[in-house]
Each structure stands twice: as structure tokens, then as C-alpha cells.
Design a protein around this motif. Structure first.
Motif, PDB file in Angstrom:
ATOM      1  N   LEU A   5       0.839  -1.232  -0.178  1.00 60.69           N
ATOM      2  CA  LEU A   5      -0.031   0.098  -0.045  1.00 60.69           C
ATOM      3  C   LEU A   5       0.794   1.216  -0.192  1.00 60.69           C
ATOM      4  CD1 LEU A   5      -2.797  -0.935   2.461  1.00 60.69           C
ATOM      5  CD2 LEU A   5      -3.061  -0.987   0.147  1.00 60.69           C
ATOM      6  N   VAL A  43      -7.676   2.572   0.941  1.00 53.46           N
ATOM      7  CA  VAL A  43      -6.622   2.824   1.882  1.00 53.46           C
ATOM      8  C   VAL A  43      -6.813   3.179   3.213  1.00 53.46           C
ATOM      9  CG1 VAL A  43      -4.115   3.527   2.605  1.00 53.46           C
ATOM     10  CG2 VAL A  43      -4.633   2.825   0.260  1.00 53.46           C
ATOM     11  N   GLN A  46      -9.235   1.232   5.402  1.00 58.34           N
ATOM     12  CA  GLN A  46      -8.559   0.417   6.201  1.00 58.34           C
ATOM     13  C   GLN A  46      -7.901   0.923   7.229  1.00 58.34           C
ATOM     14  OE1 GLN A  46      -6.768  -3.127   3.635  1.00 58.34           O
ATOM     15  NE2 GLN A  46      -7.363  -1.384   2.112  1.00 58.34           N
ATOM     16  N   LEU A  77       2.861   5.483   5.592  1.00 55.59           N
ATOM     17  CA  LEU A  77       1.842   5.368   4.806  1.00 55.59           C
ATOM     18  C   LEU A  77       0.778   6.764   4.891  1.00 55.59           C
ATOM     19  CD1 LEU A  77       0.124   3.997   2.607  1.00 55.59           C
ATOM     20  CD2 LEU A  77      -0.920   2.662   4.603  1.00 55.59           C
TER      21      LEU A  77
END
Length: 162
Positions: A5, A43, A46, A77
Motif C-alpha cells: 500500500l 486505503v 482500512q 503510509l
């Protein structure tokens, strides 16, 4: 999985996905996933689920703590997401329109059946990975279930997440 990711979001931050806009294949899952911005929502949903599971542990079935080696990847991230979207705005939009109440799910794996509690239906994840797009029903949004009486624990969780 988190590394993947992160890699894809970093590619988006470098504008590599812009090349896909010229792709005209109608069922090109990769183009749908990245060009139509569904991937960012994928993304963020989650991550919000993960943060909720760490903040409201009891409501998320006493989810195990995130290992320290994964925390750095998660932090990277979130920082990479900040290069391609307004993270606060996207999180707020997901919370108000697409983040569902948690439910129990069962999956079978090599070690037998496993049960887990999540707000992101695994069928949604599977559909998104296969087609590059998926629609979540908006009638089951978690914050709408509280109507005008949001519990203090929920408000505290949102503050901690932000």
C-alpha cells in the motif's frame, strides 16, 4: 501488505498513475483503481478501521496491538497519503459516508477458521482488488447509527485518531 500500500501511494505521490489516464480499456481494474481515486478511499477506510481497533479495543473484540515494526510503516503510509490527498478531509468524508459499524467475519485459512471484527467488509476489499472499484452502501454508516447522541468514547476515539 502495508509495504505494498505504501509503495502504491508513493507512486501516486510521484504522479506515476497519471500515465494510466490515457488507457482506454473499459474493464481495466488498474486504471479504475488509481485514476478514479477509489484507491485512496480503499486505503483510508482500512487505516480508520485499524486506528479504531487500537483505540476502542473492547468494541473491536480486543484486537491485538499493532507491532512496533509496523507502526513506522503505518506512519509513512499516512505521510505519503498527505502528498496525494488532504488526509483530514478524506478521513472525515469516509467517516461520514462510508465507514460502517464493525461486524464479525469468519475466514478459513491454513490454520482453520478465524473470526475477526472489522468495519471494512472483506467482500468489499475482494471486489475492489478484482475490479478496481466497489460501492459501499451508505445507509449503514457508523456515525449515523448514533444519530444525535454520539457516545463520549466515540468522540474521544475520533480525537485520538485525528
Amino acid at each position: 501488505y502495508l509495504q505494498m500500500l505504501l509503495f502504491v501511494v508513493e507512486l501516486m505521490g510521484a504522479k506515476v498513475h497519471v500515465i494510466l489516464k490515457g488507457c482506454q480499456e473499459p474493464d481495466d481494474a488498474i486504471r479504475n483503481m488509481y485514476v478514479n481515486s477509489g484507491f485512496i478511499e480503499f486505503v483510508v477506510l482500512q487505516l480508520v478501521d485499524l486506528f479504531y481497533s487500537q483505540i476502542l479495543k473492547q468494541a473491536w473484540g480486543e484486537a491485538p496491538s499493532v507491532p512496533s515494526n509496523m507502526r513506522e510503516t503505518i506512519s509513512n503510509l499516512v505521510c505519503s497519503l498527505g502528498k496525494v490527498t488532504n488526509v483530514m478531509e478524506t478521513v472525515c468524508r469516509m467517516l461520514c459516508t462510508k465507514f460502517h459499524s464493525q461486524q464479525w467475519f469468519r475466514i478459513s485459512g491454513s490454520s482453520g477458521l478465524a473470526s475477526f471484527l472489522t468495519s471494512v467488509n472483506p467482500a468489499f476489499l475482494r471486489e475492489f482488488a478484482c475490479k478496481g472499484e466497489s460501492t459501499l452502501p451508505t445507509s449503514e454508516v457508523r456515525l449515523r447509527a448514533f444519530q444525535n447522541m454520539i457516545p463520549r468514547s466515540e468522540i474521544d476515539a475520533l480525537w485520538k485518531m485525528f
